[in-house]
Each structure stands twice: as structure tokens, then as C-alpha cells.
Design a protein around this motif. Structure first.
Motif, PDB file in Angstrom:
ATOM      1  N   VAL A 306       0.862  -1.185   0.000  1.00 30.10           N
ATOM      2  CA  VAL A 306       0.000   0.000   0.000  1.00 30.10           C
ATOM      3  C   VAL A 306       0.901   1.238   0.000  1.00 30.10           C
ATOM      4  CG1 VAL A 306      -1.744   1.302   1.264  1.00 30.10           C
ATOM      5  CG2 VAL A 306      -1.844  -1.194   1.217  1.00 30.10           C
ATOM      6  N   ARG A 307       0.656   2.163  -0.930  1.00 33.27           N
ATOM      7  CA  ARG A 307       1.461   3.378  -1.060  1.00 33.27           C
ATOM      8  C   ARG A 307       0.721   4.548  -0.429  1.00 33.27           C
ATOM      9  NH1 ARG A 307       2.207   3.345  -7.437  1.00 33.27           N
ATOM     10  NH2 ARG A 307      -0.062   3.497  -7.168  1.00 33.27           N
ATOM     11  N   LEU A 308       1.423   5.283   0.428  1.00 32.07           N
ATOM     12  CA  LEU A 308       0.838   6.427   1.125  1.00 32.07           C
ATOM     13  C   LEU A 308       1.751   7.640   0.966  1.00 32.07           C
ATOM     14  CD1 LEU A 308      -0.067   4.531   4.428  1.00 32.07           C
ATOM     15  CD2 LEU A 308      -1.622   5.060   2.552  1.00 32.07           C
ATOM     16  N   HIS A 309       1.147   8.822   0.966  1.00 28.48           N
ATOM     17  CA  HIS A 309       1.937  10.062   0.880  1.00 28.48           C
ATOM     18  C   HIS A 309       2.539  10.351   2.253  1.00 28.48           C
ATOM     19  CE1 HIS A 309       3.034  14.259   0.167  1.00 28.48           C
ATOM     20  NE2 HIS A 309       2.925  13.984  -1.129  1.00 28.48           N
ATOM     21  N   LYS A 314      -2.385  10.114   2.760  1.00 33.37           N
ATOM     22  CA  LYS A 314      -3.427   9.612   1.876  1.00 33.37           C
ATOM     23  C   LYS A 314      -2.845   8.606   0.893  1.00 33.37           C
ATOM     24  CE  LYS A 314      -6.281  13.807   2.060  1.00 33.37           C
ATOM     25  NZ  LYS A 314      -6.923  14.885   1.263  1.00 33.37           N
ATOM     26  N   ARG A 315      -3.713   7.693   0.431  1.00 35.06           N
ATOM     27  CA  ARG A 315      -3.289   6.685  -0.537  1.00 35.06           C
ATOM     28  C   ARG A 315      -2.903   7.325  -1.865  1.00 35.06           C
ATOM     29  NH1 ARG A 315      -4.780   1.099  -0.494  1.00 35.06           N
ATOM     30  NH2 ARG A 315      -5.529   0.393   1.536  1.00 35.06           N
ATOM     31  N   LEU A 316      -1.872   6.773  -2.477  1.00 41.32           N
ATOM     32  CA  LEU A 316      -1.484   7.171  -3.824  1.00 41.32           C
ATOM     33  C   LEU A 316      -2.090   6.143  -4.766  1.00 41.32           C
ATOM     34  CD1 LEU A 316       2.274   8.028  -3.158  1.00 41.32           C
ATOM     35  CD2 LEU A 316       0.339   9.594  -3.262  1.00 41.32           C
ATOM     36  N   ASP A 317      -3.256   6.451  -5.308  1.00 33.58           N
ATOM     37  CA  ASP A 317      -3.981   5.500  -6.137  1.00 33.58           C
ATOM     38  C   ASP A 317      -3.250   5.261  -7.445  1.00 33.58           C
ATOM     39  OD1 ASP A 317      -5.956   5.339  -4.230  1.00 33.58           O
ATOM     40  OD2 ASP A 317      -7.095   7.010  -5.089  1.00 33.58           O
ATOM     41  N   ASP A 318      -3.447   4.039  -7.973  1.00 37.20           N
ATOM     42  CA  ASP A 318      -2.835   3.691  -9.252  1.00 37.20           C
ATOM     43  C   ASP A 318      -3.415   4.551 -10.361  1.00 37.20           C
ATOM     44  OD1 ASP A 318      -1.405   1.730  -7.991  1.00 37.20           O
ATOM     45  OD2 ASP A 318      -2.898   0.165  -8.383  1.00 37.20           O
ATOM     46  N   GLN A 320      -2.815   7.685 -10.991  1.00 41.55           N
ATOM     47  CA  GLN A 320      -2.722   9.124 -10.764  1.00 41.55           C
ATOM     48  C   GLN A 320      -1.302   9.641 -10.978  1.00 41.55           C
ATOM     49  OE1 GLN A 320      -4.280  10.075  -6.916  1.00 41.55           O
ATOM     50  NE2 GLN A 320      -6.413   9.757  -7.520  1.00 41.55           N
ATOM     51  N   GLU A 346       2.990  -1.399   4.204  1.00 43.67           N
ATOM     52  CA  GLU A 346       2.634  -0.005   3.960  1.00 43.67           C
ATOM     53  C   GLU A 346       3.912   0.824   3.838  1.00 43.67           C
ATOM     54  OE1 GLU A 346       0.139   1.109   7.200  1.00 43.67           O
ATOM     55  OE2 GLU A 346      -1.619   0.061   6.423  1.00 43.67           O
TER      56      GLU A 346
END
Length: 471
Positions: A306-309, A314-318, A320, A346
């Protein structure tokens, strides 16, 4: 194809969950319930096989037969298993000797070649007296070839009656026969020799196989120690032994048995139990590029990322953005922690060239509030001046009275007296009296300079003042 009640029942139990997910053999509800009742508290199913009209279930503790379709029951097979033949025929059946009778087990997806069955027991050598029909084959041959047998018996009798050969060739033949007998005797001695199994746990797989070669094992096999069931060869490097069958310090006859070494790759941790979940050590990813961190996780089998800023969380959605060049600021789980391959990782990321710590915003100082002015004290009211009573009013009254009395005579005098007695003794005019001035006593009456009647009234503040006398 919808899932049956038995499959759901086995999938929920941790003892049978792995086998239920990996096998295509479907047990009936009754067989599933009987199996769960027979299994120990921590006994895990390794594979399920067809066995005629019933089933066979291999666990860490041995083999369980599920038989009788009308009234299903479970039967334990005492170990070690006696393997007659492994992986033959169209069904790749493994033949097991149970109670003196052969049983053909087949159909397992987790053990299609019967390697797990072989690892749980020993393969009987061809000359083993335990093999069925071993003692009856010679009698059958004699019955079918009685003429040849009779001829052989006569030949042996004649050779025994004649003297032994005296030439060198016969002597050499005798020596050769003697050597052959010694070789057979030595082979039989090796077959009967017992050894104490060494401890191979923690050793590199090729080194363990080489050490095991010092004993006359029928076969040395390798298998995956985890639930991944990966293909492993005894020559594979980079693998470490976690478990073994037979166990260390057991006394066995290696010539009739198989040594199975269960291993995992060296970058993995040994599972807590045989065929348990894969365990890996979480690497240190802080400071690495995201693409490099992803490759390191994929090599370990950790693919749930899971990628977060790093600043907003917040999640870095695929789709974007492409975070491959971003930097890892934080990670969860931490480096050095043992995790299973199903663990979610994470990663908090920040763009290239940016700092992981969020900069503090520049704050504008708020002006200090002006103090409210103190209320000014209200001025105290000045008291009204007290009027002076006495000579003016009295003289006026006296003057008036005397003047009136002197001019009017008796009638005026009596009139003045009447006025004096009716008004409390205050008579006469009030040349200096004005309405609102203080007066005394209450009830006194006068006439103002403009000829209006006035009377002394008590005010609400407790002080008497002149007011208009309407009475």
C-alpha cells in the motif's frame, strides 16, 4: 462449481485448510466430520488420496483411512508406512502395504507422485520377506516347471557323488562363487545394518545431502518445508534444511528407507511447523527508491503493498502518478520483523528531491487585542442646598399678622387665629418660598409670592419639600 458443505467445513479448520485449498478430491459431509474428529489438536493434513471406495489422508503423524460409505469411520495406519511401489500406471498410484494387503493411493494434487507418502515411510526392497507373495513365488514356479526341477535335482545329486574338480579352472570357479557369496552376504549385512540418524537441521541442502550419503539410504529426497509446495531438488543451492524425516537420533535401517530433507530458501525463515506459512524477515526499505523497494519485496513474496503520501498520509492511487522514482520515508512492518508472505506492507513515499519531514508553515502573528477602556465613574449627585427657615417666613407671617390685625381689628385677628389653628400654626405669606424647596415641618402651609397655596410634603427620598396645596 459451487462449494460443498464439507469443503467449507474443512476450509474453516486450520488443520485442514491447506489441503482443502490445494486438493480437488471432495470428501462427503460424513467423511469430513469423521476426519475432523480423528485429527489431533495440532495435527495438520498434508495430502488426500483416493483409496478404492474410500479415502486416505496423510498427516504429520501418519496415514488415516476413511472407509465404509454407509457408516464412515477413520482408521489409523501404524507407521512407518511400507511403500511397495511409487508413481506407476496412468493414475500415478503409490502402492502401500497395510495389514499385509496392498492399497493403491492416487489422485492427490499436493502429492501426485507419492513423494510425501514415500517420505513418511520406507520402500521395501525387492527381496524383503514382507512383500506379498514373496514366499509363494518359488512354489508356483516349481509346480509349473516340475520337469526342469526334477532334472536340476538329478544333476545336483550326480555332481555331489562325483569328486570335486582338480584343475585350476574349477578352483577359480570355486573362488568366484565364494566371492559372489561374500558379496551377497555383505549386501545383506548392509541391509540389516542400523544407524542413528544425524541432525541436518540448519545445514545447506547440498551439504546435508552429501553428509547423508555416508549411510546406505535407499534414497535421499528434498521437499519444500512451507505451504508453498515448491519443487526442490537435492542439488539446489541456496536452500536451508528446516525439518527431516526420519527425525534426528532415530535408529533406522537406511537401506530400506528414504531420508527426506524439508528446506526453504536461505532468505526465508523456517516455518513454525512443517508445511506452515512462509516466514520472511522484513528488509530495511527506508531511503530506497520505490521501484527498488518493490523488487526487494517481490523477491520475498511480499506483493501486498500500500502506497501512502509521507506528508498527508493519503493513498497514492494507481494511475494518478508514477511513484517509481519516489523515496521511501517510512515502512510498516519495521525492518527485521518476521512476517508471513500474506502480510500487507505499507510504504510512506515522497517525491524525488523533497524532504520526508513536512516543512512547518509560516505563521502570521496575531495582533494583540487593545485593552478595553475602564468605565469612568459616574459623578456623585450634588445635594440640593438646604433652604433656610425662620426669620423671613416668620417675620412675614408676623408682619402680616400684625399688619392685618392692626388694620382689621378684632375680626381680622379672629380670622388670623382661625387660620393659625387650622394649618398647624403656620400662617402668613411665603414671599421667598418656591415649589421644590426643602421645607419643615411636614404639613405646614404658606402662600407663595405669586399667590399660590403651598404645603410641605414628605418626599420619597425622606426629605420634605414645598408642593402645590390643592386642598
Amino acid at each position: 462449481m459451487s462449494e460443498t458443505a464439507a469443503q467449507r467445513l474443512l476450509a474453516k479448520d486450520p488443520r485442514t485448510a491447506t489441503a482443502a485449498a490445494g486438493e480437488t478430491i471432495s470428501l462427503s459431509d460424513d467423511f469430513a466430520k469423521v476426519l475432523l474428529q480423528e485429527l489431533g489438536r495440532s495435527e495438520v493434513v498434508r495430502a488426500i488420496y483416493h483409496n478404492g471406495w474410500g479415502y486416505a489422508v496423510l498427516t504429520e503423524k501418519g496415514l488415516i483411512l476413511l472407509r465404509n460409505l454407509v457408516a464412515p469411520k477413520a482408521t489409523r495406519v501404524p507407521g512407518p508406512l511400507l511403500v511397495l511401489r511409487r508413481g506407476y500406471g496412468l493414475l500415478k498410484s503409490t502402492e502401500i502395504l497395510i495389514g499385509g494387503k496392498p492399497h493403491k493411493l492416487h489422485g492427490s494434487k499436493l502429492d501426485p507422485e507419492g513423494e510425501l507418502l514415500e517420505g513418511a515411510g520406507e520402500v521395501l526392497p525387492p527381496y524383503s520377506p514382507l512383500r506379498p507373495g514373496q514366499g509363494t513365488r518359488l512354489l508356483t514356479w516349481v509346480r509349473r516347471h516340475h520337469l526342469l526341477m526334477s532334472t536340476a535335482v538329478v544333476a545336483m545329486a550326480l555332481s555331489g557323488m562325483a569328486g570335486g574338480p582338480s584343475d585350476d579352472s574349477s578352483t577359480r570357479a570355486s573362488g568366484g562363487a565364494s566371492n559372489g557369496k561374500e558379496a551377497v552376504a555383505q549386501s545383506r549385512a548392509d541391509a540389516q545394518r542400523e544407524v542413528v540418524v544425524s541432525d541436518f537441521q540448519g545445514a545447506a541442502l547440498p551439504a546435508a545431502v552429501a553428509e547423508a550419503g555416508r549411510d546406505p539410504w535407499l534414497k535421499v529426497a528434498a521437499a519444500d518445508a512451507s505451504s508453498a509446495f515448491r519443487s526442490v531438488e537435492t542439488t539446489d543451492t541456496g536452500w536451508r534444511v528446516c525439518f527431516q524425516t526420519p527425525s534426528r537420533d532415530e535408529t533406522v535401517r537406511p537401506s530400506g528407507g528414504v531420508l527426506t530433507l524439508y528446506a526453504v530458501p536461505e532468505q526465508e525463515e523456517c516455518p513454525t511447523r512443517l508445511y506452515g506459512q512462509r516466514q520472511v524477515v522484513m528488509p530495511d526499505l527506508v531511503g530506497k527508491r520505490f521501484d527498488d523497494a518493490t523488487r526487494a519485496l517481490n523477491d520475498l513474496g511480499l506483493d501486498r503493498v500500500v502506497r501512502l503520501h509521507a506528508h498527508t498520509g493519503k493513498r497514492l492511487d494507481d494511475g494518478q502518478m508514477d511513484p517509481d522514482g519516489w523515496q521511501v520515508c517510512r515502512q510498516q512492518p519495521d525492518a527485521g520483523v518476521k512476517v508471513s508472505i500474506n502480510t500487507q506492507v505499507e510504504l510512506w513515499l515522497i517525491g524525488a528531491g523533497e524532504a520526508c519531514a513536512e516543512p512547518s508553515p509560516t505563521s502570521t502573528p496575531k495582533p494583540e487585542p487593545e485593552p478595553e477602556p475602564k468605565p469612568k465613574p459616574e459623578p456623585k449627585p450634588k445635594p440640593d442646598p438646604q433652604p433656610s427657615y425662620g426669620s423671613t417666613g416668620g417675620s412675614a407671617g408676623s408682619s402680616t399678622g400684625s399688619s392685618t390685625g392692626g388694620s382689621t381689628g378684632r375680626g381680622s385677628a379672629s380670622g388670623g387665629g382661625s387660620s393659625g389653628s387650622g394649618n398647624g400654626g403656620s400662617t402668613g405669606g411665603g414671599a421667598g418660598v418656591q415649589f421644590g424647596q426643602f421645607c419643615s415641618p411636614v404639613g405646614a402651609t404658606v402662600t407663595t409670592a405669586d399667590g399660590r397655596p403651598a404645603k410641605c410634603f414628605m418626599g420619597k427620598d425622606g426629605r420634605a419639600r414645598w408642593g402645590y396645596n390643592s386642598g
